[in-house]
Design an enzyme around this catalytic site. Structure first.
Site, mmCIF file in Angstrom:
data_model
loop_
_atom_site.group_PDB
_atom_site.id
_atom_site.type_symbol
_atom_site.label_atom_id
_atom_site.label_comp_id
_atom_site.label_asym_id
_atom_site.label_seq_id
_atom_site.Cartn_x
_atom_site.Cartn_y
_atom_site.Cartn_z
ATOM 1 N N HIS A 95 30.830 19.189 57.297
ATOM 2 C CA HIS A 95 30.050 19.621 57.711
ATOM 3 C C HIS A 95 29.159 20.786 56.510
ATOM 4 C CE1 HIS A 95 30.251 19.102 61.968
ATOM 5 N NE2 HIS A 95 31.574 19.687 61.272
ATOM 6 N N LYS A 139 46.583 29.864 45.206
ATOM 7 C CA LYS A 139 47.692 30.011 44.189
ATOM 8 C C LYS A 139 47.149 29.746 43.015
ATOM 9 C CE LYS A 139 50.408 32.424 45.018
ATOM 10 N NZ LYS A 139 50.887 32.822 45.937
ATOM 11 N N ARG A 167 52.828 44.651 36.500
ATOM 12 C CA ARG A 167 52.343 44.540 37.851
ATOM 13 C C ARG A 167 50.642 44.672 37.812
ATOM 14 N NH1 ARG A 167 53.515 50.100 41.319
ATOM 15 N NH2 ARG A 167 51.431 50.243 41.544
ATOM 16 N N GLU A 224 44.485 31.501 41.227
ATOM 17 C CA GLU A 224 44.629 33.077 39.950
ATOM 18 C C GLU A 224 45.169 32.284 38.949
ATOM 19 O OE1 GLU A 224 47.369 35.455 42.268
ATOM 20 O OE2 GLU A 224 48.268 34.041 43.906
ATOM 21 N N TRP A 257 44.297 49.562 35.229
ATOM 22 C CA TRP A 257 43.817 48.553 36.022
ATOM 23 C C TRP A 257 41.963 48.837 36.722
ATOM 24 C CZ3 TRP A 257 41.639 46.471 40.746
ATOM 25 C CH2 TRP A 257 41.530 45.128 40.528
HETATM 26 O O1 M6R Z 1 51.588 43.164 48.733
HETATM 27 P P1 M6R Z 1 51.076 42.774 49.530
HETATM 28 O O2 M6R Z 1 51.277 41.256 50.649
HETATM 29 O O3 M6R Z 1 50.001 43.763 50.318
HETATM 30 O O4 M6R Z 1 49.710 41.863 48.212
HETATM 31 C C1 M6R Z 1 48.708 41.310 49.239
HETATM 32 C C2 M6R Z 1 47.566 40.574 48.160
HETATM 33 O O5 M6R Z 1 46.725 41.550 46.983
HETATM 34 C C3 M6R Z 1 48.910 39.220 47.215
HETATM 35 O O6 M6R Z 1 49.525 38.176 48.354
HETATM 36 C C4 M6R Z 1 48.077 38.936 47.059
HETATM 37 O O7 M6R Z 1 47.092 38.039 47.294
HETATM 38 C C5 M6R Z 1 48.956 38.061 45.825
HETATM 39 N N1 M6R Z 1 49.218 37.822 44.687
HETATM 40 C C6 M6R Z 1 48.846 36.460 45.324
HETATM 41 O O8 M6R Z 1 49.609 35.782 44.679
#
Ligand code: M6R
Length: 606
Positions: A504, A485, A27, A488, A76
């Site tokens: 632009h 992607k 997580r 991150e 976190w």
């Molecule tokens: O669990 P969720 O889909 O609500 O999470 C939303 C974002 O935090 C999540 O999609 C995030 O952008 C991804 N882990 C990126 O890969």
């Protein structure tokens, strides 16, 4: 994101807590800690910055194998930097109360000032330490009345689990706007911020609700109070499999999950689509299609937001229903009147993203109809939805979302087809698209087989620091997802634009060190994207073309090819290609691809 955990039972608490912390490693966290009530009457607390293995080594070093009650936490950082000082559990100034907390206490400054005036100062800089000290100043031996007073003084979001040195035979806490469940096993009872973490361990669970205060003494002896009234919450069966943490033939979960996408497609179809009769048989979609819908509003964050943008394209083109897509973080604070004849679609892999969940509560409070597109069964968003569909992607462990996106866009495509079929979509077009969709698992498998070719290009560009991802129409959200992607996991700067928007302003950045990845499927915009490519070349910018097998490669410095398919299904192959591109570049760079720095899998704070 932060996770909290408590155990009270027959097994050594430190073993149970470490087992849980390991399960939730995916997580995302920066530090972890635990407190265990030892048989001697003391409470042992161990905290470490870094990986769970370091915490385990420290626990082993002090021989912490006794004690049957304890709490643990992965942190976190939100308030205060990453340090052992700021790591949970926090201990009150008098040494009596230990607290693990998820969420954010918003009136921490005010509470801290009041504590200082009483001569109680905090050592670190977290809201949780302030909360622990506050609790110690007002607590009596009755945790229910103490928690009622305590929760009347704190503002914000919280899931709290306390351990009391003077009553080490019980755990107690409270929940508001942050997930918390009680899990029941033969040998004991658990408190956890992640219901799935209890799968395979517990046979039943109780989902706590906002405002709940609880005390747990054993698996059969616990009390839940809400608004001063004792509540009996139903125990629900916990039947899921233990979270799969096996990598099998893969080196990383991200790669494993990228490869699971053909199966995700099969899962989304299962029980919902009858390909023989070209029928979408899902009762949920049939009921949705019958509604009188003036507009659809999609609300989501991150990758799920990008899926929403793809969904907007599908819904508008196939059903003619105008659709807005709003980032969750902005929706709540924007001017949005809620209309009873609109459908508000909430997309979330985890079903626990606080920004999205809060929007959902707001929409529902104002009488809006909330439709969930969620991956995790029984999650908060799933539970609050008026109706919804699961995306059936299975547990996603890699922090970078991959297979969940595919489940989301396929679910939204089915929704668009069902809505269209009940409106003006010609039957032949509807049936043709369903016919083509049946080929998706095979199509994605053919894309996956090109992983080595993608790695070669990713390696070539790994040392560049900046990238543009360009696309138009249906390919623009794919460019956005490709850029997300890449940034991150590689930590390179990547920005997505509409190909024609670049001129632009942002074109000024292009030079020989600024490569562009242009998504250019066959279709009406193909030639226009070729013009954009020429504009970039004229400024010496390298261009990687993401093109189909039949497209001309001559214009590009490098190409990443995908198997041909109909335009509406291009996202399903492009996303796999872009995921593999980010994955391979990340591995070349040596980053932790499954746990990128600073990120969490599920963002449960606003
Ligand atoms: O669990 P969720 O889909 O609500 O999470 C939303 C974002 O935090 C999540 O999609 C995030 O952008 C991804 N882990 C990126 O890969």
């Amino acid at each position: 994101m932060c996770g909290i955990y408590g155990y009270l039972g027959e097994y050594p608490a430190s073993d149970e807590i470490l087992r849980w912390l390991r399960r939730l490693e995916y997580r995302g966290y920066d530090s972890a800690g635990l407190s265990v009530a030892r048989d001697s009457g003391d409470i042992a607390t161990v905290k470490r910055v870094g990986r769970i293995q370091e915490l385990k080594n420290a626990v082993d070093a002090i021989g912490l194998s006794d004690g049957r009650v304890g709490i643990g936490h992965t942190r976190w950082a939100t308030h205060g930097g990453v340090s052992e000082q700021n790591c949970h559990p926090h201990i009150s100034y008098d040494g009596r109360y230990h607290l693990a907390h998820n969420g954010i206490i918003e009136n921490m400054s005010e509470l801290s000032a009041k504590l200082s005036a009483q001569g109680i100062s905090c050592q670190g800089s977290t809201d949780t330490e302030v909360a622990t000290n506050l609790y110690a100043t007002i607590a009596s031996d009755d945790p229910i009345s103490s928690l009622r007073l305590f929760t009347s003084k704190i503002e914000g979001a919280y899931a709290l689990v306390f351990l009391d040195r003077d009553h080490p035979d019980r755990l107690f806490g409270a929940k508001k706007w942050s997930p918390l469940v009680l899990g029941f096993a033969e040998h004991g009872v658990y408190c956890s911020s992640d219901r799935r973490s209890l799968e395979g361990i517990c046979d039943e669970y109780v989902s706590l609700e906002d405002g709940d205060i609880f005390v747990v003494r054993s698996r059969d002896d616990y009390t839940i109070v809400n608004g001063g009234v004792q509540i009996v919450r139903d125990r629900e069966e916990l039947s899921g499999e233990e979270i799969a943490t096996e990598l099998g033939e893969f080196s990383h979960f991200m790669m494993k999950e990228i490869h699971e996408q053909p199966q995700v497609v099969e899962n989304v179809f299962a029980g919902r689509v009858n390909f023989e009769t070209a029928e979408i048989a899902s009762p949920t979609l049939k009921a949705l299609a019958k509604r009188d819908i003036s507009r659809i509003v999609i609300i989501a964050s991150g990758t799920s937001y990008h899926a929403g943008l793809v969904g907007k394209h599908y819904i508008e083109h196939l059903s003619g229903i105008e659709t807005d897509v709003v980032v969750s973080a902005e929706f709540k604070y924007s001017w949005h009147r809620i209309h009873a004849d609109r459908v508000y679609v909430f997309i979330s892999q985890s079903g626990e993203t606080a920004d999205t969940l809060e929007c959902m509560k707001l929409v529902k409070a104002k009488g809006g109809y909330a439709f969930g597109v969620v991956n995790v069964p029984g999650s908060s968003i799933a539970r609050l939805s008026d109706a919804g569909l699961y995306t059936h992607a299975g547990v996603e462990i890699g922090v970078a979302s991959t297979k969940a996106f595919t489940g989301q866009i396929l679910t939204l495509l089915l929704m668009a087809l069902a809505l269209g079929n009940a409106r003006t979509l010609p039957h032949a077009e509807y049936a043709y698209l369903l016919f083509e969709m049946r080929k998706l698992p095979d199509l994605i498998a053919r894309m996956l087989a090109r992983s080595d070719a993608i790695r070669t290009v990713a390696e070539k560009y790994a040392s560049y620091q900046n990238f543009f991802f360009l696309g138009r129409a249906l390919e623009l959200p794919m460019a956005q997802e490709g850029a997300l992607k890449l940034k991150e996991t590689t930590y390179h700067h990547a920005e997505a634009y509409s190909s024609w928007e670049l001129k632009h302003g942002s074109l000024a950045l292009i030079d020989a060190n600024f490569p562009t990845i242009i998504l250019n499927a066959d279709g009406p915009l193909h030639a226009k994207n070729q013009s954009s490519t020429q504009e970039i070349h004229a400024r010496s910018g390298p261009v990687i073309g993401v093109i189909s097998d039949r497209a001309d490669a001559a214009l590009y410095d490098d190409v990443l090819r995908f198997p041909e398919t109909v335009y509406e299904l291009v996202p399903f192959v492009q996303v796999v290609l872009l995921q593999l591109f980010a994955y391979h570049m990340t591995v070349v760079l040596g980053n932790d691809v499954d746990k990128p720095r600073n990120l969490a899998k599920s963002v449960t704070v606003e």
